[in-house]
Design a protein around this motif. Structure first.
Motif, PDB file in Angstrom:
ATOM      1  N   GLN A 183      10.041  35.523 -38.502  1.00 19.60           N
ATOM      2  CA  GLN A 183       8.530  35.300 -37.929  1.00 19.60           C
ATOM      3  C   GLN A 183       7.901  34.056 -38.619  1.00 19.60           C
ATOM      4  OE1 GLN A 183       7.429  37.155 -35.003  1.00 19.60           O
ATOM      5  NE2 GLN A 183       9.632  37.754 -35.376  1.00 19.60           N
ATOM      6  N   SER A 229      11.311  40.876 -37.412  1.00 18.63           N
ATOM      7  CA  SER A 229      10.670  41.638 -36.623  1.00 18.63           C
ATOM      8  C   SER A 229      11.913  42.683 -36.246  1.00 18.63           C
ATOM      9  CB  SER A 229      10.212  41.173 -35.082  1.00 18.63           C
ATOM     10  OG  SER A 229      11.317  40.984 -34.250  1.00 18.63           O
ATOM     11  N   PRO A 289       2.568  45.771 -39.947  1.00 19.90           N
ATOM     12  CA  PRO A 289       1.274  45.281 -39.471  1.00 19.90           C
ATOM     13  C   PRO A 289       1.126  45.338 -38.179  1.00 19.90           C
ATOM     14  CG  PRO A 289       2.659  43.802 -40.918  1.00 19.90           C
ATOM     15  CD  PRO A 289       3.291  44.893 -40.955  1.00 19.90           C
ATOM     16  N   MET A 290       2.268  45.473 -36.985  1.00 20.11           N
ATOM     17  CA  MET A 290       2.037  45.377 -35.781  1.00 20.11           C
ATOM     18  C   MET A 290       2.966  46.161 -35.135  1.00 20.11           C
ATOM     19  SD  MET A 290       1.779  42.503 -32.975  1.00 20.11           S
ATOM     20  CE  MET A 290      -0.063  42.077 -32.980  1.00 20.11           C
ATOM     21  N   LYS A 323       4.588  46.842 -31.271  1.00 23.76           N
ATOM     22  CA  LYS A 323       4.171  46.146 -29.924  1.00 23.76           C
ATOM     23  C   LYS A 323       5.291  46.328 -29.057  1.00 23.76           C
ATOM     24  CE  LYS A 323       3.092  42.290 -27.523  1.00 23.76           C
ATOM     25  NZ  LYS A 323       3.583  42.885 -26.387  1.00 23.76           N
TER      26      LYS A 323
END
Lengths: 115, 815
Positions: free
Chosen positions: B562, B568, B596-597, B599
């Motif tokens: 990233q 990821s 953190p995310m 998705k």
């Protein structure tokens, strides 16, 4: 000689044809080990977007940043496809000792005493 | 001691040869001497008509300035006409007692305008009457412009390409222009009668008066040109005359030196005179296999071959003639012609379209699936795709007539980039404007690759490359070169994919480093490594020698890098069908590593973003799921809709099929990523018709297999490869196509470009009808690849190197 040599341990820490990073003083420096056995060293991140150069592909004396593909000459640090978008790398002289240890030459800080 | 290469002629051919020699590093072994008739550096003769028309300044058409010759140590004799070649002494004699010895001599004397016998062309003093001109050089151009200022009515003798260009120039200067042509239609060398007559009509509409089938016999006027006399007794008043009735190759020097001369100076496939191994001829003065070429592209193929041979870069290079294609503007009217203008045998398929009112005429001749010739007048929108089929002798996909119109299924052809303003953004990934591209072209970039390298245009998603090419072509015209590297599989190894595969098999090269060593002169190219790794894995399967440094970082650590250097993580969720247990584990990982995310991806998977490299192995262990391969050039995912279990419309079990597809093909490497989907009915909820491969259930228990769909930087509906009865047959045909794509596609060429390039009909014959009997081999090869699959996340337990998942490996203090 107006430089200081630091020893970073065995070259085997770096897989053949890849790069790994060492913190030297407080500066991260990436050392690259080419397939023909030479060592190169530069600042650890790409000036464009701080991409980790240790994760780049290397070939000959070039490294390509994994994020946006900027390529650098490991000898001079010059960005080869900057086109105004990316600066150059800071490079350091590096070599392997006969015992297989990484030796990195740091330019002496101004004002530090010569031996 | 350096060898001496003497070039007679400083036009487009002679100067180009010297450039080609320099670019091959030949200046270390050669010194160069160039004779030029005109007192200038070399210029782009093709643009003379634009100078005449006032759209180019003379200084803008120079290719190399005098300083260039000096910088490269080229000895240049300007205005020195060569008078004699002494082959025995290997010397060239020129006006002013000049003598130059040679080791190799290149004759590039070009041609001179042909002037038909015309009574009264010369005045009493034996020179041409004022007002009569030919149109060949920069000086001619100046003289015509100067005389034109005091003239009202001009006649151009000759309705060929050059004559019409002269007519455009004179028209722009405000003169009344008459084109007088001997033949029944204009540009008969390039056009068939129908196209010639439509062009004539268009030009009349612009104000040019066209006189066909007129044989000019004399020039009228006592002390200057006042008119023309014709064989039929009629006359035409005019106060200037430009003669443009064809060209004659300049062969006298060669003939006098005893070289074989036909229409041109005869050369063999080695671009060398059969009479003298030290003498070569290129360009308009050369005759090869009975042909003399007057266009610039063949000339460049000749200089390239000769430079390859003389420089030693490829002493065996041969020239086998050129297939003639050209793109031009005739008085602002777009015209592309290639190959034959008429069908020659009964098997030829000929498609034509004419719209005289709009000035549009299109014609395409196809034989045995290959383009034999085409004429595109007034609308060049399909010219690039046809030219590509013609130049590369690629099979025509679909019906020939369809090629005459921009594809309605694909992306609409946007307005030509050539018409955009300079500040318009062409590359939307890297923010490169048209102006930047133009600067690069002005700075000397003449190939698509050179422009892309210099500006970074087209180096993101790549979808703007056709527009970049358009801008390049509009700016550089016929100076555009086809970069041979564009056809290489990877830029660092000078071989096309078939050549590379043959060499790899023949020499038994199983590792990327051995390919560089054996096929690239030992020169490692980082940009070529990943492509080579992909190809070698396809060729050798289990016997591939896997060098990890040849992999992009994503494939070294099995995760997608990233922008901040984190990664990821996308675990495999077959067919997008998950469970409470899987979701719980994913949630626990997200908590434990403070991800953190989290998705949901477009491919119906769950993406954990912002994982550090060091944490990857622990994250994988905690997930206890296989890699989802959301990082490599490989099979990615198979999206599914709900299918028959719950959906009230489903006619086929798309979830079961999607899971089966994903279990079978997970991790299969390919030239570019492959995204798949399976639909339970034609409502297309899983969007299978716009995937690289897709399956759609239809009523009656059958499945449509789609290939080549796209919904990315371009949108394209896939083509139906076949309709089959069972899920097993879907798997079989998908696997067969994948293997063919793995073997035949260029690196990073997505299936939608590949399918368009080779054509769906061709693929159906090969893969469904099995016309070549390769289906069994393809099926066996994909099975081998499937059997070789290993979940790369198992490297969490046994890393291939102690620092595989570490960037930082040490720290030292400095005083």
């Amino acid at each position: 000689m107006n430089a200081e040599t630091v020893v970073l341990g065995s070259v085997e820490q770096i897989p053949l044809g890849e790069g790994r990073t060492f913190v030297v003083g407080d500066e991260p420096v990436t050392v690259f080990r080419t397939r023909d056995g030479r060592l190169f060293a530069s600042s650890a991140t790409c000036p464009h977007g701080k991409g980790p150069l240790a994760d780049g592909l290397i070939g000959g004396t070039k490294v390509v940043c994994p994020l946006h593909g900027f390529a650098f000459d490991l000898g001079s640090g010059r960005c080869l496809n900057a086109n105004g978008n990316c600066g150059d790398l800071r490079t350091f002289a590096a070599c392997a000792s006969p015992e297989g240890e990484i030796r990195l030459e740091l330019p002496r800080q101004q004002g530090s005493a010569a031996a | 001691m350096k060898k001496r290469l003497v070039v007679i002629g400083n036009g487009m051919a002679g100067a180009r040869l010297v450039e080609d020699m320099l670019s091959r590093g030949a200046s270390e072994r050669f010194e160069f001497v160039v004779f030029g008739n005109e007192p200038y550096g070399n210029y782009n003769r093709i643009l003379l008509s634009s100078v005449l028309a006032g759209s180019h300044d003379p200084k803008d058409i120079f290719i190399n300035s005098l300083a260039w010759y000096e910088q490269n140590g080229i000895k240049l004799h300007l205005g020195a006409g060569v008078t004699r070649i002494d082959r025995e002494a290997r010397k060239v004699y020129a006006a002013g007692d000049l003598v130059e010895g040679y080791d190799h001599l290149v004759i590039a004397t070009g041609s001179t305008p042909f002037v038909p016998p015309l009574a009264g062309l010369k005045g009493a003093n034996g020179t041409w009457k004022p007002g009569a001109f030919v149109f060949r050089t920069l000086d001619d151009c100046d003289a015509i412009t100067a005389y034109g200022r005091g003239a009202k009515k001009a006649a151009v003798l000759g309705g060929g390409l050059l004559g019409l260009e002269a007519a455009r120039g004179l028209l722009n200067q405000g003169l009344e222009v008459h084109v007088v042509h001997l033949m029944p239609h204009l540009m008969e060398v390039q056009l068939d009668p129908a196209a010639g007559s439509i062009l004539g009509r268009t030009l009349q509409g612009m104000g040019v008066r066209v006189h066909l089938e007129k044989s000019t016999t004399g020039v009228l006027g006592d002390d200057r040109v006042t008119g023309l006399a014709f064989k039929d007794g009629s006359t035409l008043d005019c106060d200037m005359l430009v003669i443009s009735a064809g060209i004659r190759p300049n062969v006298a020097l060669g003939g006098e030196a005893g070289l074989t001369v036909g229409r041109g100076i005869v050369v063999g496939d080695d671009i060398t005179s059969p009479d003298d191994p030290r003498i070569h001829a290129v360009g308009e003065c050369a005759e090869h296999r009975g042909k003399v070429y007057g266009l610039v592209a063949p000339l460049w193929e000749q200089t390239r071959v000769l430079a390859d041979r003389l420089s030693g870069k490829n002493p065996d290079a041969v020239y086998q003639g050129s297939s003639v294609s050209t793109k031009l503007k005739v008085m602002g009217v777009e015209l592309s012609v290639m190959g034959a203008k008429e069908g020659t045998n009964e098997a030829d398929e000929v498609a034509t379209y004419a719209d005289p009112a709009r000035g549009v005429y299109k014609k395409l001749i196809v034989r045995d699936g290959l383009v034999q010739g085409a004429i595109l007048l007034g609308d060049a929108s399909v010219a690039p795709s046809l030219l590509q089929l013609f130049d590369r002798a690629t099979r025509v996909p679909g019906a020939p007539a369809d090629l005459l119109f921009p594809s309605s299924g694909g992306a609409p052809e946007s307005a030509s980039a050539a018409d955009l303003p300079a500040d318009a953004q062409v590359c939307n990934c890297n923010g490169v404007s048209k102006g930047r591209i133009l600067e690069a072209v002005k700075g000397g970039c003449r190939s698509l690759k050179a422009v892309c390298d210099a500006t970074r245009a087209g180096t993101g998603c790549g979808s703007c490359k056709p527009q970049v090419q358009q801008v390049l072509e509009a700016a550089a015209g016929d100076l555009v070169v086809d970069d041979p590297a564009a056809h290489y599989y990877v830029s660092g190894v000078p071989l096309t994919k078939p050549q590379l595969m043959a060499a790899v098999r023949e020499k038994g090269l199983r590792s990327v480093s051995s390919v560089f060593r054996e096929l690239a002169g030992g020169k490692e190219d980082p940009g070529s490594k990943a492509g080579l790794a992909s190809l070698l894995k396809t060729i050798w399967g289990k016997d591939y020698v896997d060098e990890r440094d040849a992999r992009f970082i994503n494939d070294r650590v099995h995760a997608n890098i990233q922008r901040d250097g984190t990664f990821s993580v996308v675990p495999r969720i077959y067919g997008g069908v998950t469970s409470a247990d899987q979701l719980r584990r994913i949630a626990d990982v997200a908590d434990k590593y403070q991800v953190p995310m989290v998705k949901i991806t477009g491919g119906q998977r769950i993406d954990l973003l912002g994982i550090s490299k060091e944490n990857l192995p622990e994250v994988w262990k905690d997930l206890g799921m296989p890699s989802g391969h959301a990082y490599s050039k490989a099979f990615r995912t198979c999206k599914t809709c709900v299918g028959t279990d719950f959906c009230r419309y489903g006619v086929g079990d798309s979830t079961a099929l999607g899971i089966a597809i994903e279990k079978r093909f997970q991790g299969i490497e390919s030239p570019a990523k492959m995204k798949l989907a399976a639909n339970g009915c034609p409502r297309n909820c899983a969007e299978a018709t716009t995937k690289d491969l897709g399956a759609v259930a239809i009523e009656g228990g059958r499945w449509e297999v789609y290939i080549g769909g796209a919904a990315g930087s371009r949108v394209r509906k896939g083509d139906i490869l076949c309709v089959v009865d069972t899920q097993d047959e879907v798997l079989k045909h998908m696997g067969r196509f994948m293997q063919y794509y793995r073997e035949e596609a260029r690196y990073l060429e997505r299936t939608y470009d590949f399918v368009e390039r080779v054509g769906i009909d061709f693929l159906r014959r090969k893969l469904v009808d099995d016309c070549d009997g390769i289906a069994d081999r393809l099926d066996a090869a994909i099975q081998t690849a499937v059997d070789a699959y290993n979940d790369p996340w198992k490297e969490a337990e046994v890393p291939v190197h102690p620092s595989q998942f570490r960037t930082l490996v040490g720290a030292v203090a400095v005083e």
